[in-house]
Scaffold this motif. Structure first.
Motif, PDB file in Angstrom:
ATOM      1  N   TYR A 107       0.816  -1.190  -0.085  1.00 47.81           N
ATOM      2  CA  TYR A 107       0.056  -0.029  -0.093  1.00 47.81           C
ATOM      3  C   TYR A 107       0.937   1.234   0.161  1.00 47.81           C
ATOM      4  O   TYR A 107       0.526   2.229  -0.722  1.00 47.81           O
ATOM      5  CB  TYR A 107      -0.791   0.039   1.406  1.00 47.81           C
ATOM      6  N   TYR A 151       1.355   6.505  -7.015  1.00 46.59           N
ATOM      7  CA  TYR A 151       0.037   7.625  -7.244  1.00 46.59           C
ATOM      8  C   TYR A 151       0.264   8.830  -6.985  1.00 46.59           C
ATOM      9  O   TYR A 151      -0.571   9.912  -7.429  1.00 46.59           O
ATOM     10  CB  TYR A 151      -1.289   6.650  -7.272  1.00 46.59           C
ATOM     11  N   GLU A 164      -8.280   3.482 -21.241  1.00 44.83           N
ATOM     12  CA  GLU A 164      -9.305   3.167 -20.446  1.00 44.83           C
ATOM     13  C   GLU A 164     -10.818   3.301 -20.754  1.00 44.83           C
ATOM     14  O   GLU A 164     -11.695   2.920 -20.323  1.00 44.83           O
ATOM     15  CB  GLU A 164      -8.987   3.733 -18.910  1.00 44.83           C
ATOM     16  N   GLU A 168     -17.351   4.358  -5.224  1.00 41.85           N
ATOM     17  CA  GLU A 168     -16.102   3.625  -6.071  1.00 41.85           C
ATOM     18  C   GLU A 168     -14.652   3.578  -5.269  1.00 41.85           C
ATOM     19  O   GLU A 168     -14.267   4.319  -4.553  1.00 41.85           O
ATOM     20  CB  GLU A 168     -15.812   4.875  -7.097  1.00 41.85           C
ATOM     21  N   PHE A 169     -14.321   2.118  -5.557  1.00 39.76           N
ATOM     22  CA  PHE A 169     -13.055   1.999  -4.906  1.00 39.76           C
ATOM     23  C   PHE A 169     -11.606   2.233  -5.855  1.00 39.76           C
ATOM     24  O   PHE A 169     -11.693   1.862  -6.605  1.00 39.76           O
ATOM     25  CB  PHE A 169     -13.138   0.501  -4.653  1.00 39.76           C
ATOM     26  N   GLY A 170     -10.819   3.247  -5.341  1.00 39.74           N
ATOM     27  CA  GLY A 170      -9.827   3.577  -5.979  1.00 39.74           C
ATOM     28  C   GLY A 170     -10.364   4.700  -7.214  1.00 39.74           C
ATOM     29  O   GLY A 170     -10.356   4.459  -8.291  1.00 39.74           O
ATOM     30  N   CYS A 171     -10.910   5.779  -6.690  1.00 36.25           N
ATOM     31  CA  CYS A 171     -11.572   6.822  -7.481  1.00 36.25           C
ATOM     32  C   CYS A 171     -10.324   7.700  -8.325  1.00 36.25           C
ATOM     33  O   CYS A 171     -10.905   8.475  -9.422  1.00 36.25           O
ATOM     34  CB  CYS A 171     -12.380   7.691  -6.919  1.00 36.25           C
ATOM     35  N   ASP A 203      -9.794   6.345  -2.068  1.00 33.00           N
ATOM     36  CA  ASP A 203      -8.360   6.083  -2.595  1.00 33.00           C
ATOM     37  C   ASP A 203      -7.254   6.297  -1.715  1.00 33.00           C
ATOM     38  O   ASP A 203      -7.510   7.044  -0.666  1.00 33.00           O
ATOM     39  CB  ASP A 203      -8.231   7.354  -3.701  1.00 33.00           C
ATOM     40  N   LEU A 204      -6.181   5.645  -1.976  1.00 31.99           N
ATOM     41  CA  LEU A 204      -5.092   5.619  -0.776  1.00 31.99           C
ATOM     42  C   LEU A 204      -4.066   6.825  -0.853  1.00 31.99           C
ATOM     43  O   LEU A 204      -3.326   7.085  -0.208  1.00 31.99           O
ATOM     44  CB  LEU A 204      -4.667   4.311  -0.521  1.00 31.99           C
ATOM     45  N   MET A 209      -4.303  11.989  -5.009  1.00 29.20           N
ATOM     46  CA  MET A 209      -5.705  11.597  -6.127  1.00 29.20           C
ATOM     47  C   MET A 209      -6.696  12.229  -4.964  1.00 29.20           C
ATOM     48  O   MET A 209      -7.773  12.974  -5.629  1.00 29.20           O
ATOM     49  CB  MET A 209      -5.786  10.096  -6.028  1.00 29.20           C
ATOM     50  N   SER A 217      -8.596   6.578   2.277  1.00 28.01           N
ATOM     51  CA  SER A 217      -8.334   5.173   2.723  1.00 28.01           C
ATOM     52  C   SER A 217      -6.922   4.733   2.952  1.00 28.01           C
ATOM     53  O   SER A 217      -5.969   5.244   2.323  1.00 28.01           O
ATOM     54  CB  SER A 217      -8.936   3.955   1.824  1.00 28.01           C
ATOM     55  N   GLY A 254      -5.794   1.806   2.510  1.00 29.06           N
ATOM     56  CA  GLY A 254      -5.310   0.781   1.487  1.00 29.06           C
ATOM     57  C   GLY A 254      -5.939  -0.365   1.326  1.00 29.06           C
ATOM     58  O   GLY A 254      -6.208  -1.212   0.383  1.00 29.06           O
ATOM     59  N   TYR A 286      -9.789  -0.298 -13.206  1.00 31.01           N
ATOM     60  CA  TYR A 286      -8.132  -0.257 -13.030  1.00 31.01           C
ATOM     61  C   TYR A 286      -7.641  -0.092 -11.735  1.00 31.01           C
ATOM     62  O   TYR A 286      -6.530   0.569 -11.486  1.00 31.01           O
ATOM     63  CB  TYR A 286      -7.913   0.736 -14.135  1.00 31.01           C
ATOM     64  N   VAL A 287      -7.963  -0.727 -10.872  1.00 27.97           N
ATOM     65  CA  VAL A 287      -7.527  -0.861  -9.374  1.00 27.97           C
ATOM     66  C   VAL A 287      -7.347  -2.390  -9.123  1.00 27.97           C
ATOM     67  O   VAL A 287      -6.274  -2.780  -8.167  1.00 27.97           O
ATOM     68  CB  VAL A 287      -8.522  -0.264  -8.186  1.00 27.97           C
ATOM     69  N   LEU A 315      -4.152  -3.815  -9.531  1.00 25.01           N
ATOM     70  CA  LEU A 315      -2.784  -3.375  -8.668  1.00 25.01           C
ATOM     71  C   LEU A 315      -2.960  -4.343  -7.367  1.00 25.01           C
ATOM     72  O   LEU A 315      -1.688  -4.384  -6.693  1.00 25.01           O
ATOM     73  CB  LEU A 315      -3.032  -2.112  -8.343  1.00 25.01           C
TER      74      LEU A 315
HETATM   75  C1  LIG Z   1      -4.536   2.983 -12.212  1.00 26.32           C
HETATM   76  S1  LIG Z   1      -5.464   3.918 -11.138  1.00 26.32           S
HETATM   77  C2  LIG Z   1      -7.178   4.143 -11.605  1.00 26.32           C
HETATM   78  C3  LIG Z   1      -8.030   5.479 -11.217  1.00 26.32           C
HETATM   79  C4  LIG Z   1      -9.254   5.586 -11.708  1.00 26.32           C
HETATM   80  N1  LIG Z   1     -10.162   4.517 -11.043  1.00 26.32           N
HETATM   81  C5  LIG Z   1      -9.230   5.623 -13.016  1.00 26.32           C
HETATM   82  O1  LIG Z   1      -9.722   4.659 -13.741  1.00 26.32           O
HETATM   83  O2  LIG Z   1      -8.629   6.526 -13.822  1.00 26.32           O
HETATM   84  C6  LIG Z   1      -5.276   3.188  -9.653  1.00 26.32           C
HETATM   85  C7  LIG Z   1      -5.992   3.855  -8.609  1.00 26.32           C
HETATM   86  O3  LIG Z   1      -6.127   3.405  -7.497  1.00 26.32           O
HETATM   87  C8  LIG Z   1      -5.810   3.788  -6.207  1.00 26.32           C
HETATM   88  N2  LIG Z   1      -5.301   2.743  -5.465  1.00 26.32           N
HETATM   89  C9  LIG Z   1      -4.093   1.668  -5.578  1.00 26.32           C
HETATM   90  N3  LIG Z   1      -4.362   0.841  -4.595  1.00 26.32           N
HETATM   91  C10 LIG Z   1      -5.247   1.211  -3.805  1.00 26.32           C
HETATM   92  C11 LIG Z   1      -5.955   0.516  -2.908  1.00 26.32           C
HETATM   93  N4  LIG Z   1      -5.204  -0.530  -2.302  1.00 26.32           N
HETATM   94  N5  LIG Z   1      -6.887   1.020  -2.223  1.00 26.32           N
HETATM   95  C12 LIG Z   1      -7.640   2.222  -2.758  1.00 26.32           C
HETATM   96  N6  LIG Z   1      -7.076   2.861  -3.963  1.00 26.32           N
HETATM   97  C13 LIG Z   1      -6.067   2.305  -4.293  1.00 26.32           C
HETATM   98  C14 LIG Z   1      -4.402   4.523  -6.985  1.00 26.32           C
HETATM   99  O4  LIG Z   1      -4.344   5.662  -5.921  1.00 26.32           O
HETATM  100  C15 LIG Z   1      -4.964   5.138  -8.104  1.00 26.32           C
HETATM  101  O5  LIG Z   1      -5.926   6.285  -7.966  1.00 26.32           O
END
Ligand SMILES: C[S@@+](CC[C@H](N)C(=O)[O-])C[C@H]1O[C@@H](n2cnc3c(N)ncnc32)[C@H](O)[C@@H]1O
Length: 224
Positions: free
Chosen positions: A12, A19, A33, A54-57, A81-82, A86, A106, A108, A126-127, A130
């Motif tokens: 995390y 990011y 995307e 939305e998780f990872g906004c 988002d972590l 962002m 968050s 993470g 796209y989260v 990761l």
């Molecule tokens: C590739 S970006 C995609 C962002 C957005 N969802 C988009 O489609 O444009 C990945 C996002 O996920 C967030 N992220 C990565 N790991 C995460 C986690 N464990 N919990 C929450 N957010 C996370 C990153 O900070 C980043 O904003």
């Protein structure tokens, strides 16, 4: 469970570092995307949604688009988002929607701190690509808890190839990830469907897309 198991994922802290650095540059990925996220919008029935999580906004671009163009005027949106960078970008992006939009930082982990049965859409674009396999499973489990019955899980992610060109492109991508996950912002190809238990989820829509040879998949599944 799937081809993603051979990849080492970012911690995390490392993901936050990446990011925070990329920040607004994330939206330059829209060129590929948007094909997958456009399908999320087309199949996520947002016109009838009341409360979206939305998780990872990221920068808040998707949330803003939902609020401005696709959700009923009374619907609410909450993005987490972590990345602190962002979060600042996302807060600005949805500020005009006042109390209808919330953005929260968050640490993470899976969103176990969110209320039960409070949302009718759980989105993550796209989260998952990761996350470790254990975290993908845990986030999906939380999504099931957070969604009301009949709510929709709406996901898009990088995926394995489905043709000569996309197989070649994703092989290069995977090699870069192997060298150092930061080179590809921590993302590696995954398959989402093996994580969805068919006693808990009914898949309404699943499609593979390959804009510019980059393979992605889109899944919309109903919480049973
Ligand atoms: C590739 S970006 C995609 C962002 C957005 N969802 C988009 O489609 O444009 C990945 C996002 O996920 C967030 N992220 C990565 N790991 C995460 C986690 N464990 N919990 C929450 N957010 C996370 C990153 O900070 C980043 O904003």
């Amino acid at each position: 469970m799937d081809s993603s198991s051979s990849f080492k994922t970012l911690s995390y802290d490392d993901a936050r570092g990446v990011y925070n650095l990329i920040g607004a540059g994330q939206d330059t990925q829209a060129f590929y995307e948007d094909v997958a996220t456009g399908k999320v919008i087309a199949h996520g029935d947002f016109a009838s949604a009341e409360s979206v999580f939305e998780f990872g906004c990221g920068t808040g671009r998707f949330g803003r688009m939902l609020l401005a163009e696709h959700l009923p005027e009374t619907a609410t949106y909450r993005g987490v988002d972590l990345s602190t960078t962002m979060i600042e970008l996302a807060k600005n992006k949805v500020a005009e929607f006042g109390g209808r939009a919330e953005i929260a930082l968050s640490e993470g982990g899976p969103p176990s701190y969110e209320p039960r049965a409070a949302f009718d859409r759980f989105v993550s674009n796209y989260v998952f690509d990761l996350l470790s396999e254990a975290d993908i499973a845990a986030v999906i489990s939380e999504a099931h808890r957070m969604l009301r019955s009949g709510g929709l899980l709406c996901l898009s992610s990088l995926s394995s190839g489905h043709g000569l060109i996309s197989n070649a492109v994703i092989s290069v991508w995977s090699f870069l990830h192997y060298l150092n996950p930061r080179l590809v912002a921590g993302c590696r190809p995954i398959e989402i469907l093996p994580f969805l238990n068919d006693e808990l989820w009914e898949v309404h829509y699943h499609e593979a897309v390959t804009p510019f040879g980059l393979p992605s998949e889109v899944v919309v599944a109903e919480r049973l």
